[in-house]
Design a protein around this motif. Structure first.
Motif, PDB file in Angstrom:
ATOM      1  N   MET A 180       1.308  25.816  10.780  1.00  0.00           N
ATOM      2  CA  MET A 180       1.928  26.840   9.928  1.00  0.00           C
ATOM      3  C   MET A 180       0.890  27.475   9.017  1.00  0.00           C
ATOM      4  N   LEU A 181      -0.008  26.675   8.448  1.00  0.00           N
ATOM      5  CA  LEU A 181      -1.076  27.239   7.601  1.00  0.00           C
ATOM      6  C   LEU A 181      -1.909  28.234   8.400  1.00  0.00           C
ATOM      7  N   ALA A 182      -2.204  27.871   9.651  1.00  0.00           N
ATOM      8  CA  ALA A 182      -2.977  28.775  10.507  1.00  0.00           C
ATOM      9  C   ALA A 182      -2.200  30.071  10.743  1.00  0.00           C
ATOM     10  N   GLU A 183      -0.886  29.931  10.984  1.00  0.00           N
ATOM     11  CA  GLU A 183      -0.084  31.134  11.231  1.00  0.00           C
ATOM     12  C   GLU A 183       0.040  31.993   9.974  1.00  0.00           C
ATOM     13  N   LEU A 184       0.148  31.337   8.827  1.00  0.00           N
ATOM     14  CA  LEU A 184       0.225  32.088   7.565  1.00  0.00           C
ATOM     15  C   LEU A 184      -1.061  32.886   7.352  1.00  0.00           C
ATOM     16  N   ALA A 185      -2.200  32.250   7.643  1.00  0.00           N
ATOM     17  CA  ALA A 185      -3.484  32.954   7.499  1.00  0.00           C
ATOM     18  C   ALA A 185      -3.533  34.143   8.457  1.00  0.00           C
ATOM     19  N   ARG A 186      -3.061  33.906   9.684  1.00  0.00           N
ATOM     20  CA  ARG A 186      -3.060  34.976  10.680  1.00  0.00           C
ATOM     21  C   ARG A 186      -2.180  36.135  10.226  1.00  0.00           C
ATOM     22  N   SER A 187      -1.025  35.812   9.648  1.00  0.00           N
ATOM     23  CA  SER A 187      -0.116  36.901   9.275  1.00  0.00           C
ATOM     24  C   SER A 187      -0.642  37.645   8.051  1.00  0.00           C
ATOM     25  N   LEU A 188      -1.337  36.964   7.142  1.00  0.00           N
ATOM     26  CA  LEU A 188      -1.983  37.678   6.030  1.00  0.00           C
ATOM     27  C   LEU A 188      -3.008  38.650   6.587  1.00  0.00           C
ATOM     28  N   ALA A 189      -3.782  38.170   7.573  1.00  0.00           N
ATOM     29  CA  ALA A 189      -4.827  39.013   8.152  1.00  0.00           C
ATOM     30  C   ALA A 189      -4.237  40.241   8.826  1.00  0.00           C
ATOM     31  N   SER A 190      -3.107  40.046   9.539  1.00  0.00           N
ATOM     32  CA  SER A 190      -2.591  41.195  10.287  1.00  0.00           C
ATOM     33  C   SER A 190      -1.894  42.195   9.364  1.00  0.00           C
TER      34      SER A 190
END
Ligand code: BES
Ligand code: MN
Ligand code: ZN
Length: 473
Positions: A173-183
């Motif tokens: 989830m942390l990885a996905e949160l980082a990804r969604s901030l980036a996008s």
């Protein structure tokens, strides 16, 4: 409406519309305008409540006394379920930008609740932001307030992640949160290393800590290049242990109770880089977060066994609960090797020992570079997130000497926070490096001043200020 007073009972503003209404309160002597004192007067007019707020002594006012006084006004408003709040900004001996930013910080940082885990009814009653309309009156620099609204957005996010269930805020989830901030943010890039990548990169320590967990580990990178013309590049490494049971060196119940907070460092650095991008700071910065649980099970990594780190140094485990320094060691040497940063700062809920030394109001700062340490101390003074410089005395390195491996992962209970720092230092070579142990202030035992929930968001404004200063120099 909030009207600030000095402790000689003069208003801290040139004029206000409630002189009449407040006169009886001031005459009665019940309100002494002590720092943070609040008295409420009810009126028949449009403004139902008028809050007199004490700021204490005019000649003693600082950014921090202002933050805390206005935090107290916000807490009072929450108690009355106020949805709209107007605040008169005082005139103080400080420069007006400082006054405005401190008042805004005190109010906005306090205006947060975490109710996601309550039942449906109370969830509705109490959203994230309790006062929905906040207006500051008498502000000549609205951009200062706007900036704090942006910063608060990042800090609320970081608090949500830390307050959130460990079962929800997993490494993935942390990885996905980082990804969604980036996008969703121009200039932000996420790069996620999965388990197979960690194996390829030989990050044996992260993999060892992860072994007993059902959840895969990740190494999360979130970068922002705000100044392509500059060679300066900062790496911010944050401990991302999403739950710390202690492993085979199992924690007792009381110590495990708060261990969903063990990814605070990771949340802090991700939030900081996100905000650097939102604020378009002229800096190059990358957050690096080793994310895993420290679980217990038949696959647990073992006491007495030796594991090979990304750097090639081998580590003999004498306490599986000292997992933070292991995941950080791999992340630090990987960050230094691949990013070649000019400076690296790691942020971690690393030791109970630092709480014994400094309590919950201050974090410990360890550094191998005077300039970097001074920059962080300066930023801390500005933001009110208190830091205390701690030593890295090489005499204590003896305690980490191992029989089989190159290093033990712990050197006994005495000077525990420093020994953790000395362990990390073995993995940074000659790179300018600082280590912030925020086990105390990241997640507090009870809400206080502008920390309305256990997760405080400590460190985000500090690192942001550090980056901003870097941008100007
Ligand atoms: N995550 C803990 C440190 C911690 C303790 C954070 C309390 C927040 C509140 C860390 O992984 C840990 O367990 N450290 C051990 C190290 C010891 C085994 C040398 C500790 O401090 O007890
Ligand atoms: Mn631990
Ligand atoms: Zn831990």
């Amino acid at each position: 409406m909030v009207i600030p007073f000095w402790d000689d009972l003069t208003a801290a503003v040139t004029e206000h519309p409630f002189t009449e209404e407040l006169a009886p309160l001031l005459q009665a002597g019940d309100f002494k305008a002590k720092q943070g004192e609040v008295s409420c007067v009810y009126t028949r007019g449009k403004e139902k409540r008028v809050l007199a707020l004490g700021l204490g002594k005019a000649e003693k006012v600082t950014c921090e006394t202002l933050r805390r006084a206005f935090a107290s006004a916000m807490r009072f408003a929450h108690g009355k379920k106020v949805k709209r709040l107007a605040v008169l900004v005082p005139h103080t001996r400080l420069v007006s930008e400082e006054t405005v930013s401190s008042v805004a910080e005190g109010l906005v940082l306090t205006n947060y609740a975490f109710t996601k885990l309550k039942g449906e009814a109370s969830q509705k009653e109490s959203p994230t932001v309790l006062v929905e309309h906040l207006s500051l009156i008498g502000v000549k620099c609205p951009e200062v307030v706007e900036k704090i609204q942006v910063v608060a957005k990042g800090i609320y996010l970081v608090r949500d992640w830390i307050n959130g269930n460990a079962d929800d805020i997993t490494p993935k989830m942390l990885a996905e949160l980082a990804r969604s901030l980036a996008s969703s943010t121009p200039g932000l890039k996420a790069h996620i290393l999965e388990k197979k990548d960690l194996e390829r990169e030989k990050m044996g320590l992260i993999l060892a800590v992860n072994r007993a967990s059902n959840l895969d580990p990740y190494l999360i990178e979130l970068s922002y290049q705000g100044d392509p013309s500059s060679q300066d590049k900062i790496a911010l490494v944050g401990k991302g242990v999403t739950y710390d049971t202690g492993g085979l060196s199992l924690k007792p119940t009381d110590n495990m109770l708060t261990m969903k907070c063990d990814m605070s460092g990771g949340a802090t650095v991700l939030g900081t880089v996100y905000l650097a991008a939102l604020l378009k700071l002229k800096v190059n910065v990358t957050a690096v977060v080793p994310a895993t649980e420290n679980s217990i099970g038949s696959k647990s990594y073992k006491l007495g066994d030796v594991y090979r780190s990304h750097s090639g140094k081998t580590v003999e485990i004498n306490n599986t609960d000292a997992e933070g320094r292991l995941v950080l060691a791999d992340a630090l040497s990987y960050a230094i090797q691949t990013l070649k940063p000019t400076a690296v700062v790691d942020v971690a809920t690393l030791t109970g020992s630092i709480i014994m030394a400094l309590g919950e109001e201050m974090a410990g700062l360890f550094a191998n570079d005077e300039g970097l340490a001074q920059d962080l101390m300066g930023a801390s003074e500005k933001t009110g997130e208190q830091l205390w410089r701690m030593p890295l005395n090489p005499d204590y390195k003896d305690s980490l000497r191992a029989d089989f491996g190159d290093l033990l992962n712990t050197g006994g209970r005495d000077a525990g926070a420093m020994k953790a720092g000395l362990f990390l230092q073995e993995f940074v070579g000659t790179t300018a490096w600082a280590h912030i142990d925020l086990a105390g202030p990241a997640y507090v035992s009870r809400p206080k001043h502008y920390w309305p929930t256990k997760a405080t968001g400590y460190g985000v404004r500090l690192l942001l200020e550090f980056l901003e200063r870097r941008a100007h120099s």
